[in-house]
Design an enzyme around this catalytic site. Structure first.
Site, PDB file in Angstrom:
ATOM      1  CB  ILE A  18      45.356  47.713  30.016  1.00 49.76           C
ATOM      2  CG1 ILE A  18      44.099  47.832  29.151  1.00 49.76           C
ATOM      3  CG2 ILE A  18      46.222  48.970  29.910  1.00 49.76           C
ATOM      4  CD1 ILE A  18      43.037  48.802  29.683  1.00 49.76           C
ATOM      5  CG  ASP A  37      47.755  40.109  38.185  1.00 51.98           C
ATOM      6  OD1 ASP A  37      47.441  40.923  37.295  1.00 51.98           O
ATOM      7  OD2 ASP A  37      46.918  39.339  38.728  1.00 51.98           O
ATOM      8  NE  ARG A 144      30.739  49.109  33.420  1.00 52.83           N
ATOM      9  CZ  ARG A 144      29.921  48.063  33.266  1.00 52.83           C
ATOM     10  NH1 ARG A 144      28.899  47.886  34.084  1.00 52.83           N
ATOM     11  NH2 ARG A 144      30.119  47.188  32.301  1.00 52.83           N
ATOM     12  CE1 TYR A 147      36.108  50.359  36.446  1.00 49.21           C
ATOM     13  CE2 TYR A 147      34.981  51.787  34.887  1.00 49.21           C
ATOM     14  CZ  TYR A 147      36.078  51.012  35.232  1.00 49.21           C
ATOM     15  OH  TYR A 147      37.143  50.918  34.373  1.00 49.21           O
ATOM     16  CB  VAL A 180      40.244  48.201  26.422  1.00 50.91           C
ATOM     17  CG1 VAL A 180      41.492  47.557  25.847  1.00 50.91           C
ATOM     18  CG2 VAL A 180      40.388  49.724  26.463  1.00 50.91           C
TER      19      VAL A 180
HETATM   20  P1  NAD Z   1      41.520  42.741  33.462  1.00 52.53           P
HETATM   21  O1  NAD Z   1      40.381  43.260  34.264  1.00 52.53           O
HETATM   22  O2  NAD Z   1      41.267  41.742  32.393  1.00 52.53           O
HETATM   23  O3  NAD Z   1      42.625  42.155  34.449  1.00 52.53           O
HETATM   24  C1  NAD Z   1      42.825  42.731  35.696  1.00 52.53           C
HETATM   25  C2  NAD Z   1      44.028  42.102  36.364  1.00 52.53           C
HETATM   26  O4  NAD Z   1      44.027  42.593  37.712  1.00 52.53           O
HETATM   27  C3  NAD Z   1      43.984  40.583  36.448  1.00 52.53           C
HETATM   28  O5  NAD Z   1      45.207  40.048  35.985  1.00 52.53           O
HETATM   29  C4  NAD Z   1      43.772  40.312  37.932  1.00 52.53           C
HETATM   30  O6  NAD Z   1      44.390  39.126  38.386  1.00 52.53           O
HETATM   31  C5  NAD Z   1      44.399  41.547  38.555  1.00 52.53           C
HETATM   32  N1  NAD Z   1      43.932  41.815  39.912  1.00 52.53           N
HETATM   33  C6  NAD Z   1      42.666  41.687  40.376  1.00 52.53           C
HETATM   34  N2  NAD Z   1      42.620  41.964  41.677  1.00 52.53           N
HETATM   35  C7  NAD Z   1      43.890  42.294  42.058  1.00 52.53           C
HETATM   36  C8  NAD Z   1      44.484  42.683  43.281  1.00 52.53           C
HETATM   37  N3  NAD Z   1      43.764  42.772  44.402  1.00 52.53           N
HETATM   38  N4  NAD Z   1      45.807  42.954  43.304  1.00 52.53           N
HETATM   39  C9  NAD Z   1      46.542  42.871  42.171  1.00 52.53           C
HETATM   40  N5  NAD Z   1      46.036  42.498  40.976  1.00 52.53           N
HETATM   41  C10 NAD Z   1      44.725  42.218  40.923  1.00 52.53           C
HETATM   42  O7  NAD Z   1      42.345  43.954  32.854  1.00 52.53           O
HETATM   43  P2  NAD Z   1      41.843  45.255  32.097  1.00 52.53           P
HETATM   44  O8  NAD Z   1      40.455  45.081  31.564  1.00 52.53           O
HETATM   45  O9  NAD Z   1      42.956  45.608  31.203  1.00 52.53           O
HETATM   46  O10 NAD Z   1      41.709  46.354  33.269  1.00 52.53           O
HETATM   47  C11 NAD Z   1      42.846  46.905  33.866  1.00 52.53           C
HETATM   48  C12 NAD Z   1      42.487  48.287  34.376  1.00 52.53           C
HETATM   49  O11 NAD Z   1      42.010  49.075  33.297  1.00 52.53           O
HETATM   50  C13 NAD Z   1      41.407  48.320  35.446  1.00 52.53           C
HETATM   51  O12 NAD Z   1      41.732  49.318  36.408  1.00 52.53           O
HETATM   52  C14 NAD Z   1      40.166  48.736  34.662  1.00 52.53           C
HETATM   53  O13 NAD Z   1      39.216  49.398  35.472  1.00 52.53           O
HETATM   54  C15 NAD Z   1      40.791  49.681  33.662  1.00 52.53           C
HETATM   55  N6  NAD Z   1      39.968  49.913  32.473  1.00 52.53           N
HETATM   56  C16 NAD Z   1      39.630  48.855  31.689  1.00 52.53           C
HETATM   57  C17 NAD Z   1      38.825  49.089  30.575  1.00 52.53           C
HETATM   58  C18 NAD Z   1      38.389  47.952  29.689  1.00 52.53           C
HETATM   59  O14 NAD Z   1      37.465  48.159  28.884  1.00 52.53           O
HETATM   60  N7  NAD Z   1      39.019  46.778  29.751  1.00 52.53           N
HETATM   61  C19 NAD Z   1      38.388  50.391  30.274  1.00 52.53           C
HETATM   62  C20 NAD Z   1      38.779  51.440  31.105  1.00 52.53           C
HETATM   63  C21 NAD Z   1      39.577  51.192  32.209  1.00 52.53           C
END
Ligand code: NAD
Length: 245
Positions: A18, A37, A144, A147, A180
């Protein structure tokens, strides 16, 4: 003309999922995008995109957040996207797991906001968007536990920020996606005993019968970042394909 012309944006967790889709959309909309990142290699891929500059930043390290912020004079939009999905119930969650999830999902936002809110106050303008989830105070999601607790905290964090700084023309909103399609989702599914079935089960939760895309979430972040949402603050926005219905 872009909807974010002249705006400077800082994003965390921008290398994939995202965060990345949002960085790319914001650049298309004319913003100066500062994408951060910890994944050095994936982050580098964004350097080729006009309007995006990248910085390696671990949001769990206070000194790094401070030093990063000291290099940035102006910030109009802060998207706190970094987060980690821990699996399991309270019985699986040891104290170190609780601390880890709170550190990356909530305290990271505290660190970023402590640095960037003063800059927004001095500009008398700003929009903060915090990443929550529908698995939070909105909906209990099985396995979860920590979380959901952290993502509920994000909603409270955001409301508090919104009320304290509304007179400084700073808005704060949180977004609450359902599931997502992102690289980390693929990894989470692959780690389960029956990934095929798990994928079907996850999809079945969302009444639209599909996962969301990172681009769909990015468009909501864009709305909350832009002046089109100027009258909105302190709210949580569910974008979940009907999961919470
Ligand atoms: P992802 O989990 O695939 O990627 C996460 C990114 O965060 C990676 O690029 C990773 O390198 C980076 N990261 C990890 N630790 C880090 C740190 N300490 N400092 C900086 N960067 C760091 O991405 P996503 O699934 O799009 O999730 C992004 C956010 O969206 C998260 O907060 C997640 O909880 C939230 N979210 C995701 C979903 C889903 O279904 N994918 C649903 C609801 C909320």
């Amino acid at each position: 003309m872009g909807r974010l012309d002249g705006k400077t944006v800082v994003l965390t967790a921008a290398a994939q999922g995202i965060g990345r889709a949002t960085a790319e959309l914001f650049a298309k909309e004319g913003a100066r995008v500062i994408a951060t990142d910890i994944n050095v290699d994936k982050l580098k891929e964004l350097d080729a995109i006009p309007g995006i500059e990248t910085h390696v930043l671990d949001v769990t390290k206070n000194a790094d957040v401070e030093s990063f912020a000291s290099k940035i004079d102006r910030i109009d939009i802060l998207f706190n996207c970094a987060g980690y999905v821990a699996n399991g119930t309270i019985l699986d969650c040891e104290e170190k797991d609780w601390d880890f999830s709170f550190d990356i999902n909530v305290k990271s936002m505290y660190r970023m906001c402590r640095q960037f809110i003063p800059k927004m106050i001095s500009q008398n303008a700003g929009s903060v968007i915090n990443m929550s989830s529908v698995a939070s105070s909105i909906k209990g999601a099985a396995n979860r536990f920590v979380y959901g607790v952290t993502k509920a905290a994000v909603i409270g964090f955001t409301k508090s920020l919104a009320v304290d700084f509304v007179k400084h023309n700073i808005r704060a909103n949180s977004i609450c996606p359902g599931t997502v399609e992102t690289p980390s989702l693929d990894e989470r599914l692959a780690s389960l005993p029956n990934p095929e079935q798990a994928r079907k089960d996850f999809i079945a939760r969302q009444k639209m019968g599909r996962f969301g895309t990172a681009e769909e979430i990015a468009h909501l972040v864009l709305y909350l970042a832009s002046d089109e949402s100027a009258f909105i603050t302190g709210q949580e926005f569910v974008i979940d394909g009907g999961w919470s219905l």
